[in-house]
Write a protein that holds these residues in place. Structure first.
Motif, PDB file in Angstrom:
ATOM      1  N   ASN A 163    -117.514 -79.667 -23.457  1.00 58.69           N
ATOM      2  CA  ASN A 163    -118.695 -79.344 -22.661  1.00 58.69           C
ATOM      3  C   ASN A 163    -118.719 -77.822 -22.475  1.00 58.69           C
ATOM      4  O   ASN A 163    -117.933 -77.264 -21.713  1.00 58.69           O
ATOM      5  CB  ASN A 163    -118.624 -80.044 -21.303  1.00 58.69           C
ATOM      6  CG  ASN A 163    -119.787 -79.662 -20.388  1.00 58.69           C
ATOM      7  OD1 ASN A 163    -120.703 -78.943 -20.809  1.00 58.69           O
ATOM      8  ND2 ASN A 163    -119.750 -80.122 -19.149  1.00 58.69           N
ATOM      9  N   ASP A 164    -119.625 -77.150 -23.213  1.00 59.57           N
ATOM     10  CA  ASP A 164    -119.658 -75.691 -23.131  1.00 59.57           C
ATOM     11  C   ASP A 164    -120.879 -75.168 -22.382  1.00 59.57           C
ATOM     12  O   ASP A 164    -121.242 -73.991 -22.513  1.00 59.57           O
ATOM     13  CB  ASP A 164    -119.610 -75.073 -24.532  1.00 59.57           C
ATOM     14  CG  ASP A 164    -120.853 -75.392 -25.358  1.00 59.57           C
ATOM     15  OD1 ASP A 164    -121.626 -76.278 -24.952  1.00 59.57           O
ATOM     16  OD2 ASP A 164    -121.048 -74.740 -26.407  1.00 59.57           O
ATOM     17  N   SER A 165    -121.502 -76.012 -21.560  1.00 61.84           N
ATOM     18  CA  SER A 165    -122.698 -75.589 -20.831  1.00 61.84           C
ATOM     19  C   SER A 165    -122.393 -74.491 -19.817  1.00 61.84           C
ATOM     20  O   SER A 165    -123.290 -73.755 -19.391  1.00 61.84           O
ATOM     21  CB  SER A 165    -123.340 -76.781 -20.123  1.00 61.84           C
ATOM     22  OG  SER A 165    -122.424 -77.359 -19.194  1.00 61.84           O
ATOM     23  N   TYR A 166    -121.130 -74.359 -19.443  1.00 57.84           N
ATOM     24  CA  TYR A 166    -120.743 -73.350 -18.453  1.00 57.84           C
ATOM     25  C   TYR A 166    -120.779 -71.928 -19.021  1.00 57.84           C
ATOM     26  O   TYR A 166    -120.633 -70.959 -18.274  1.00 57.84           O
ATOM     27  CB  TYR A 166    -119.341 -73.656 -17.912  1.00 57.84           C
ATOM     28  CG  TYR A 166    -119.250 -75.014 -17.252  1.00 57.84           C
ATOM     29  CD1 TYR A 166    -119.619 -75.183 -15.927  1.00 57.84           C
ATOM     30  CD2 TYR A 166    -118.832 -76.128 -17.975  1.00 57.84           C
ATOM     31  CE1 TYR A 166    -119.558 -76.444 -15.313  1.00 57.84           C
ATOM     32  CE2 TYR A 166    -118.764 -77.380 -17.377  1.00 57.84           C
ATOM     33  CZ  TYR A 166    -119.136 -77.532 -16.046  1.00 57.84           C
ATOM     34  OH  TYR A 166    -119.089 -78.761 -15.455  1.00 57.84           O
ATOM     35  N   LYS A 167    -120.974 -71.795 -20.323  1.00 56.36           N
ATOM     36  CA  LYS A 167    -121.034 -70.453 -20.928  1.00 56.36           C
ATOM     37  C   LYS A 167    -122.239 -69.666 -20.434  1.00 56.36           C
ATOM     38  O   LYS A 167    -122.261 -68.430 -20.528  1.00 56.36           O
ATOM     39  CB  LYS A 167    -121.094 -70.570 -22.453  1.00 56.36           C
ATOM     40  CG  LYS A 167    -122.355 -71.239 -22.982  1.00 56.36           C
ATOM     41  CD  LYS A 167    -122.257 -71.537 -24.460  1.00 56.36           C
ATOM     42  CE  LYS A 167    -123.496 -72.274 -24.974  1.00 56.36           C
ATOM     43  NZ  LYS A 167    -123.332 -72.741 -26.357  1.00 56.36           N
ATOM     44  N   PHE A 168    -123.257 -70.358 -19.901  1.00 56.12           N
ATOM     45  CA  PHE A 168    -124.448 -69.665 -19.417  1.00 56.12           C
ATOM     46  C   PHE A 168    -124.299 -69.186 -17.972  1.00 56.12           C
ATOM     47  O   PHE A 168    -125.191 -68.529 -17.453  1.00 56.12           O
ATOM     48  CB  PHE A 168    -125.672 -70.572 -19.543  1.00 56.12           C
ATOM     49  CG  PHE A 168    -125.979 -70.968 -20.963  1.00 56.12           C
ATOM     50  CD1 PHE A 168    -126.212 -69.997 -21.924  1.00 56.12           C
ATOM     51  CD2 PHE A 168    -126.019 -72.300 -21.347  1.00 56.12           C
ATOM     52  CE1 PHE A 168    -126.499 -70.342 -23.243  1.00 56.12           C
ATOM     53  CE2 PHE A 168    -126.304 -72.661 -22.654  1.00 56.12           C
ATOM     54  CZ  PHE A 168    -126.531 -71.678 -23.607  1.00 56.12           C
ATOM     55  N   ILE A 169    -123.182 -69.522 -17.347  1.00 59.46           N
ATOM     56  CA  ILE A 169    -122.915 -69.072 -15.979  1.00 59.46           C
ATOM     57  C   ILE A 169    -122.071 -67.808 -16.052  1.00 59.46           C
ATOM     58  O   ILE A 169    -121.019 -67.792 -16.683  1.00 59.46           O
ATOM     59  CB  ILE A 169    -122.180 -70.156 -15.164  1.00 59.46           C
ATOM     60  CG1 ILE A 169    -123.024 -71.438 -15.122  1.00 59.46           C
ATOM     61  CG2 ILE A 169    -121.869 -69.651 -13.758  1.00 59.46           C
ATOM     62  CD1 ILE A 169    -122.307 -72.612 -14.484  1.00 59.46           C
ATOM     63  N   TRP A 170    -122.534 -66.754 -15.395  1.00 58.76           N
ATOM     64  CA  TRP A 170    -121.856 -65.459 -15.477  1.00 58.76           C
ATOM     65  C   TRP A 170    -120.944 -65.218 -14.275  1.00 58.76           C
ATOM     66  O   TRP A 170    -121.180 -65.704 -13.174  1.00 58.76           O
ATOM     67  CB  TRP A 170    -122.893 -64.324 -15.528  1.00 58.76           C
ATOM     68  CG  TRP A 170    -123.571 -64.166 -16.854  1.00 58.76           C
ATOM     69  CD1 TRP A 170    -124.413 -65.039 -17.465  1.00 58.76           C
ATOM     70  CD2 TRP A 170    -123.468 -63.041 -17.729  1.00 58.76           C
ATOM     71  NE1 TRP A 170    -124.847 -64.542 -18.662  1.00 58.76           N
ATOM     72  CE2 TRP A 170    -124.288 -63.309 -18.850  1.00 58.76           C
ATOM     73  CE3 TRP A 170    -122.783 -61.831 -17.678  1.00 58.76           C
ATOM     74  CZ2 TRP A 170    -124.444 -62.412 -19.909  1.00 58.76           C
ATOM     75  CZ3 TRP A 170    -122.929 -60.936 -18.722  1.00 58.76           C
ATOM     76  CH2 TRP A 170    -123.741 -61.224 -19.829  1.00 58.76           C
ATOM     77  N   VAL A 215    -108.110 -76.599 -27.568  1.00 61.81           N
ATOM     78  CA  VAL A 215    -109.377 -77.247 -27.245  1.00 61.81           C
ATOM     79  C   VAL A 215    -109.322 -77.662 -25.788  1.00 61.81           C
ATOM     80  O   VAL A 215    -108.342 -78.297 -25.356  1.00 61.81           O
ATOM     81  CB  VAL A 215    -109.613 -78.479 -28.144  1.00 61.81           C
ATOM     82  CG1 VAL A 215    -110.901 -79.197 -27.743  1.00 61.81           C
ATOM     83  CG2 VAL A 215    -109.671 -78.065 -29.611  1.00 61.81           C
ATOM     84  N   LEU A 216    -110.355 -77.306 -25.017  1.00 66.57           N
ATOM     85  CA  LEU A 216    -110.430 -77.649 -23.604  1.00 66.57           C
ATOM     86  C   LEU A 216    -111.449 -78.753 -23.371  1.00 66.57           C
ATOM     87  O   LEU A 216    -112.326 -78.992 -24.192  1.00 66.57           O
ATOM     88  CB  LEU A 216    -110.808 -76.421 -22.775  1.00 66.57           C
ATOM     89  CG  LEU A 216    -109.911 -75.189 -22.886  1.00 66.57           C
ATOM     90  CD1 LEU A 216    -110.447 -74.067 -22.005  1.00 66.57           C
ATOM     91  CD2 LEU A 216    -108.469 -75.527 -22.505  1.00 66.57           C
ATOM     92  N   GLU A 217    -111.323 -79.400 -22.222  1.00 63.33           N
ATOM     93  CA  GLU A 217    -112.295 -80.424 -21.843  1.00 63.33           C
ATOM     94  C   GLU A 217    -113.679 -79.806 -21.649  1.00 63.33           C
ATOM     95  O   GLU A 217    -114.695 -80.366 -22.061  1.00 63.33           O
ATOM     96  CB  GLU A 217    -111.843 -81.094 -20.546  1.00 63.33           C
ATOM     97  CG  GLU A 217    -112.718 -82.248 -20.097  1.00 63.33           C
ATOM     98  CD  GLU A 217    -112.150 -82.919 -18.871  1.00 63.33           C
ATOM     99  OE1 GLU A 217    -111.787 -84.111 -18.955  1.00 63.33           O
ATOM    100  OE2 GLU A 217    -112.042 -82.236 -17.821  1.00 63.33           O
ATOM    101  N   SER A 218    -113.706 -78.626 -21.031  1.00 66.04           N
ATOM    102  CA  SER A 218    -114.943 -77.862 -20.847  1.00 66.04           C
ATOM    103  C   SER A 218    -114.574 -76.382 -20.881  1.00 66.04           C
ATOM    104  O   SER A 218    -113.410 -76.018 -20.702  1.00 66.04           O
ATOM    105  CB  SER A 218    -115.620 -78.219 -19.522  1.00 66.04           C
ATOM    106  OG  SER A 218    -114.729 -77.962 -18.436  1.00 66.04           O
ATOM    107  N   THR A 219    -115.568 -75.530 -21.099  1.00 69.36           N
ATOM    108  CA  THR A 219    -115.253 -74.104 -21.222  1.00 69.36           C
ATOM    109  C   THR A 219    -116.429 -73.235 -20.805  1.00 69.36           C
ATOM    110  O   THR A 219    -117.587 -73.653 -20.915  1.00 69.36           O
ATOM    111  CB  THR A 219    -114.846 -73.744 -22.657  1.00 69.36           C
ATOM    112  OG1 THR A 219    -114.441 -72.379 -22.718  1.00 69.36           O
ATOM    113  CG2 THR A 219    -115.996 -73.961 -23.626  1.00 69.36           C
ATOM    114  N   SER A 220    -116.107 -72.044 -20.335  1.00 65.49           N
ATOM    115  CA  SER A 220    -117.137 -71.050 -20.039  1.00 65.49           C
ATOM    116  C   SER A 220    -117.175 -69.972 -21.111  1.00 65.49           C
ATOM    117  O   SER A 220    -117.960 -69.018 -21.009  1.00 65.49           O
ATOM    118  CB  SER A 220    -116.870 -70.403 -18.672  1.00 65.49           C
ATOM    119  OG  SER A 220    -115.567 -69.848 -18.627  1.00 65.49           O
ATOM    120  N   PHE A 221    -116.350 -70.104 -22.149  1.00 67.85           N
ATOM    121  CA  PHE A 221    -116.334 -69.146 -23.254  1.00 67.85           C
ATOM    122  C   PHE A 221    -117.461 -69.467 -24.235  1.00 67.85           C
ATOM    123  O   PHE A 221    -117.720 -70.632 -24.547  1.00 67.85           O
ATOM    124  CB  PHE A 221    -114.997 -69.196 -24.007  1.00 67.85           C
ATOM    125  CG  PHE A 221    -113.879 -68.468 -23.314  1.00 67.85           C
ATOM    126  CD1 PHE A 221    -113.594 -67.145 -23.618  1.00 67.85           C
ATOM    127  CD2 PHE A 221    -113.118 -69.107 -22.349  1.00 67.85           C
ATOM    128  CE1 PHE A 221    -112.558 -66.477 -22.978  1.00 67.85           C
ATOM    129  CE2 PHE A 221    -112.084 -68.443 -21.704  1.00 67.85           C
ATOM    130  CZ  PHE A 221    -111.806 -67.122 -22.012  1.00 67.85           C
TER     131      PHE A 221
END
Length: 616
Positions: free
Chosen positions: A151-158, A188-194
């Motif tokens: 889940n990489d949706s957190y990449k849009f959070i700064w 590999v992570l469960e979710s990421t902000s990268f």
């Protein structure tokens, strides 16, 4: 059969009109760009024809060496190289072999192909923590082990740390349970902000931290939905699958990338505004230090149009437009718009106002307002393929620096224009090199080059004709340069012929002279050719530029000797030693070189005379 195949290939461009007529209602762009499509296909046909010629020659050589009726694996390897390098199809090799009563060792060809694939895989494998690749087998193994895609949706959070869990550790060849210290690995992570590299935007960097210590992230890629963070463990105990970790993105670095990405959108919009709707994006790269944008266009963009394009982007920055992003369902895609909300566009999709703003599908990270880009400087525009151009540009502080540098160079040119004679020549020569290498806006660079051309005309005109010229008429400048070049040829030829005539009347067997045409190689060469033609004497002609301390030398030996080419090079190479020559070359008894130390001209001319006395 082979001839028929070639004729069929050559007919494809002629079918464009028929396809456009049959399918143009469904695909209107076929009618809109029919002539352009036909032109491109015709060029590809011509290119493929050249490939066929090369392939035929290689095939003939392979067929001549055949023992029996089968083209061997070794020959097939040659055919594979041709296919791999030039795109020559293996089925054509089979077709040509069949017409000669031969067969092709397809198995040998396939072995060669597999070897090439293995080399490609090896080249993509682990290389110092930056190029670990997960192929389909690796991602399939993750699925079998019940690992969900990231889940990489957190990449849009700064500017926020993000908590996650390690789901897999990959070495580049296998999955392991624990990552040793200072090992180049991927996790590999469960979710990421990268942000993983895609869509032309470079990956994020930073660190992943936990009780084990820290994992330095220097690359992020995505494979089949799994985001792979590539880097190395730094200190602490080992990193295990199942560990809880914290993602810490280097947002300072991302803050340099985001303005460049948003400006690619504004650039795309500006290109279509200035050049037309035929402009389509063909690729892009967004880095911290610059952006690069490839687009469809059939010719170089005029400097005046580059100014307009650059101005449109800078106007959007000045207008401080908000940048909006929204995911549209079903089949979710992310839409990025500049100046108006995505929701507004959806409520009234037929509104012509939307044509005046930038709206694109994009999954990248962007600034929130165009003012964050600060400034935009379009540094270069060039062709990279048939019908494809490339623009390189910078934003923020890099753009300010480019503008400051251009302003500084303009001031230098103004200051240089106050000089005269040899001092002016030195300054112009230095400025030309400096401007060529400078990272400044392309339109301003064109303006500066025009100013330099004006100084060159003034410099040459004053030196040759004792007349001051300060024209901005480029056509006039070209005509003037042509006139001066013609006068240089006349001057050099007359001087050389006069000396050669005297030498011949005195019974000398060679001629050495200096002419006054600076570094005009065309004029010096013509002088040598005329002496050879009219007097038949071996001749060496020198000309220098005292300001630059450089010399140009041409030598010629009549073709009465079969070794005249060898002799003339020996003569020239001896002479160029004191002049610090670059390494001469030539053919048909003519040789030329340039030297970087014209102060030794007298010594060089003495050596020329001694050599000629002994060997000519």
């Amino acid at each position: 059969m082979f001839v028929i195949f070639c004729l069929m290939i050559a007919m494809i461009s002629s079918l464009v009109g028929i396809v456009a007529k049959v399918m143009g209602d469904v695909f209107p762009e076929l009618k809109q760009y029919q002539s352009k499509i036909q032109e491109i296909i015709a060029e590809e046909e011509a290119s493929f024809g050249r490939t066929l010629v090369k392939g035929i020659e290689k095939f003939k050589k392979a067929a001549q060496d055949v023992q029996g009726t089968t083209i061997s694996g070794q020959a097939c390897t040659e055919a594979f190289i041709l296919w791999d390098t030039y795109g020559f199809p293996i089925d054509l090799t089979q077709l040509m072999a069949e017409e000669r009563g031969l067969t092709v060792d397809v198995e040998g060809f396939n072995i060669a192909m597999e070897e090439a694939r293995q080399k490609a895989r090896s080249a993509r494998s682990k290389v110092v923590g930056e190029s670990i690749v997960m192929d389909a087998d690796a991602t399939s193994e993750l699925h079998k082990n019940g690992v969900a895609t990231t889940n990489d949706s957190y990449k849009f959070i700064w500017n926020q740390e993000h908590e996650s869990v390690v789901k897999a550790i990959y070495t580049g060849s296998e999955f392991i349970e624990i990552a040793p210290d200072v090992a180049d690995i991927g996790i590999v992570l469960e979710s990421t902000s990268f942000y993983a590299e895609k869509g032309g935007q470079i990956y994020d960097t930073g660190s992943i931290e936990g009780s084990f210590g820290s994992f330095i992230v220097n690359n992020v890629q995505v494979y089949g939905g799994f985001v792979l963070h590539i880097g190395s463990v730094n200190g602490g105990k080992g990193l295990y699958v199942g560990d809880k970790v914290t993602c810490k993105v280097d947002y300072d670095r991302r803050s340099l990338i985001a303005p460049n990405h948003t400006c690619t959108h504004m650039l795309n919009f500006a290109l279509r505004e200035v050049l037309g709707d035929h402009v389509d994006q063909k690729g892009s790269i967004v880095l911290p230090e610059k952006l690069r944008f490839d687009f469809s266009h059939g010719k170089p963009v005029h400097p005046e149009d580059l100014k307009k394009i650059e101005s449109i982007v800078n106007q959007q920055i000045t207008d401080e437009l908000d940048v909006y992003a929204n995911e549209i369902y079903p089949d979710p895609v992310r839409v990025v718009s500049i100046g108006r909300k995505v929701e507004d566009l959806l409520q009234d999709p037929d509104n012509k106002e939307w044509l005046s703003i930038s709206t694109e599908l994009c999954g990248g990270t962007h600034i929130s307002n165009t003012r964050e880009a600060k400034s935009f400087a379009l540094l270069s525009e060039e062709g990279i393929a048939k019908g494809v151009r490339r623009i390189t540009a910078v934003t923020t502080e890099c753009a300010f620096k480019a503008l400051e540098l251009a302003s500084s160079m303009s001031a230098e040119i103004s200051e240089a224009s106050k000089s005269e004679g040899s001092l002016l020549e030195k300054k112009v020569a230095a400025l030309k090199s400096k401007i060529d290498a400078a990272a400044i806006p392309a339109a301003l660079k064109a303006d500066l080059r025009t100013k330099i051309s004006q100084l060159e005309v003034r410099m040459v005109f004053c030196g040759s004709l004792n007349f001051f010229c300060n024209t901005s008429d480029q056509d006039g400048i070209r005509k003037l340069k042509k006139k001066i070049a013609e006068e240089n040829v006349q001057k050099a030829v007359k001087a050389a012929i006069d000396v050669a005539t005297i030498a011949a009347s005195e019974g000398k067997t060679f001629c050495i002279t200096q002419v006054d045409v600076g570094l005009d190689t065309a004029a010096v060469r013509e002088a040598v050719l005329k002496v050879l033609e009219q007097q038949g004497l071996p001749i060496m002609v020198f000309s220098t530029d005292e300001t630059l301390n450089k010399a140009v030398v041409y030598a010629g030996v009549p073709n009465t000797s079969p070794k005249n080419g060898q002799v003339v090079l020996e003569w020239l190479n001896e002479v160029m030693k004191p002049l610090k020559g670059k390494g001469g070359g030539g053919k048909n008894g003519i040789a030329q070189d340039q030297g970087s130390d014209a102060s030794c001209l007298g010594e060089a001319m003495d050596i020329a005379a001694k050599f000629a006395s002994l060997k000519l």
